[in-house]
Scaffold this motif. Structure first.
Motif, mmCIF file in Angstrom:
data_model
loop_
_atom_site.group_PDB
_atom_site.id
_atom_site.type_symbol
_atom_site.label_atom_id
_atom_site.label_comp_id
_atom_site.label_asym_id
_atom_site.label_seq_id
_atom_site.Cartn_x
_atom_site.Cartn_y
_atom_site.Cartn_z
ATOM 1 N N PHE A 196 0.828 -1.204 0.000
ATOM 2 C CA PHE A 196 0.000 0.000 0.000
ATOM 3 C C PHE A 196 0.860 1.250 0.000
ATOM 4 C CE2 PHE A 196 0.659 -0.803 4.548
ATOM 5 C CZ PHE A 196 0.880 0.465 5.078
ATOM 6 N N ALA A 220 -4.677 -0.166 -8.338
ATOM 7 C CA ALA A 220 -5.516 -1.334 -8.040
ATOM 8 C C ALA A 220 -5.193 -2.485 -8.985
ATOM 9 C CB ALA A 220 -6.993 -0.956 -8.147
ATOM 10 N N GLY A 223 -2.434 -4.437 -7.679
ATOM 11 C CA GLY A 223 -2.606 -4.991 -6.338
ATOM 12 C C GLY A 223 -2.126 -4.079 -5.225
ATOM 13 N N GLU A 225 -2.875 -0.978 -2.596
ATOM 14 C CA GLU A 225 -3.901 -0.191 -1.925
ATOM 15 C C GLU A 225 -3.435 1.249 -1.737
ATOM 16 O OE1 GLU A 225 -6.540 -2.845 1.009
ATOM 17 O OE2 GLU A 225 -4.461 -2.604 1.687
ATOM 18 N N ASN A 243 -9.757 -0.008 -3.904
ATOM 19 C CA ASN A 243 -8.482 -0.143 -3.190
ATOM 20 C C ASN A 243 -8.161 1.073 -2.335
ATOM 21 O OD1 ASN A 243 -8.095 1.414 -5.565
ATOM 22 N ND2 ASN A 243 -5.875 1.037 -5.499
#
Length: 382
Positions: A196, A220, A223, A225, A243
């Motif tokens: 993230f 997003a 993958g 966030e 996300n």
């Protein structure tokens, strides 16, 4: 025995949430207190009092005496205490750390952090803009000296006629307070999340949250966030993408936990006087992707990746670059920590003691330039 040199600190910041300019006032006061307790040439013969409204947060001070000054009325009205009541309790000179200060006191040093109300007025309400635009230029003419937090802010204030450039000293921010934060006390554990990016969101146009929302879909797809601490986003954050996670207002300890676990800290702001969140992230070992705002180029140097605040693809590419290159990310962690060590509250307090000594006519060597490293920054998307 020479007479005592007396100074009073404008403690209006102690009624505010300890962030932004209030953080500056709090940390400089604590650092000055430490220097006075330790002694030294700049502290000789110096007596400092902190004048604060009744109900303000107390500070754990060892050497500075605190005086509580009641206010005229409730609810509290902005600037009434500062302009009408504080001047009657000033002993000697006055130190004002948070932009606005009593115009009746000429023997004072005031810190003006930025010129935002001139540069992006849409980010502030009408009364806030009016107070800053009226009071700051008067202080710029009347105060004994003016301080600000970066060379960029110094140039901006001078260009707008707020104060002459030769009267403005650079007194930076420190960021070593972030080392006191304890991630182990965070109510949430961020270490086992998927990758993230972290940002601190505020609903002001100059903070450029539109950039965050615009790059969320591309992240997003990889993958990644987007965690948003602070007021921006709120309960409707999901409308910006599945996300995007709105953390809301979090404690310093939780912010430390998030910074330590984040892939990077993103700071797309259009203007800054200093850019303290970027320095805090570097101190906590979180790589920084920052805008090309002049103050951030100055503060972060080549320890951050810099991207134009309107270049959505450039920001996305910078995040993916760190995702795909863990060794480069580790190098940025080390560079950021080294850069953050340039900015200490002790160094800032030494600058203030030097300004006080100069105002008192005490010979003093000019303070060294803190944070003045001039390595060329990394500019992405160029």
């Amino acid at each position: 025995m020479p007479p005592m040199r007396k100074w009073t600190i404008n403690g209006d910041f102690l009624t505010l949430s300890p962030n932004g300019v209030a953080r500056y006032g709090r940390e400089v006061t604590l650092a000055i207190d430490d220097l006075l307790a330790a002694g030294g040439p700049l502290a000789d013969g110096l007596e400092v009092t902190l004048a604060t409204p009744v109900g303000g947060h107390d500070l754990p001070l060892r050497h500075i005496r605190t005086v509580h000054v009641p206010e005229f009325r409730r609810p509290r009205l902005p600037q009434v205490w500062v302009q009408l009541q504080l001047p009657r309790h000033v002993q000697g000179g006055l130190l004002s750390f948070c932009n606005l200060a009593p115009v009746a006191v000429s023997r004072q040093i005031v810190c003006m952090h930025d010129a935002h109300t001139w540069l992006m007025p849409e980010s502030y309400d009408r009364m806030f803009r009016l107070a800053h635009r009226v009071i700051m230029p008067v202080l710029g003419r009347r105060a004994r000296a003016v301080a600000t937090v970066s060379h960029h802010a110094r140039r901006q204030l001078a260009a707008l006629g707020v104060a002459r450039e030769d009267r403005i000293a650079v007194a930076w921010n420190g960021c070593d307070h972030a080392l006191r934060w304890r991630a182990s006390r965070s109510p949430r554990d961020y270490r086992n999340r998927r990758p993230f990016v972290l940002c601190i969101g505020r609903n002001q146009p100059y903070k450029n949250m539109e950039l965050i929302w615009a790059m969320a879909p591309a992240l997003a797809a990889r993958g990644v966030e987007v965690l948003v601490a602070g007021e921006a986003g709120g309960a409707g954050a999901l409308r910006h993408g599945p996300n995007v996670v709105a953390l809301g207002r979090i404690s310093d300890d939780e912010l430390a936990a998030a910074m330590e676990a984040a892939l990077c800290f993103v700071f797309p702001t259009r203007i800054e006087g200093f850019g303290l969140p970027a320095a805090e992230a570097m101190a906590r070992g979180c790589p920084v992707i920052a805008s090309t705002a002049d103050a951030l180029m100055e503060v972060c140097g080549d320890a951050a990746i810099h991207v134009d605040p309107d270049d959505v693809n450039g920001w996305t590419a910078a995040v993916i670059r760190l995702l795909e290159n863990p060794f480069e990310r580790l190098a940025m962690v080390a560079a950021g920590r080294a850069r953050a060590r340039l900015f200490t509250w002790r160094g800032v307090a030494e600058t203030w003691l030097g300004l006080m000594a100069a105002a008192d006519g005490v010979p003093v060597q000019a303070p060294g330039g803190r944070g003045a490293a001039s390595a060329a920054p990394i500019v992405a998307g160029a």
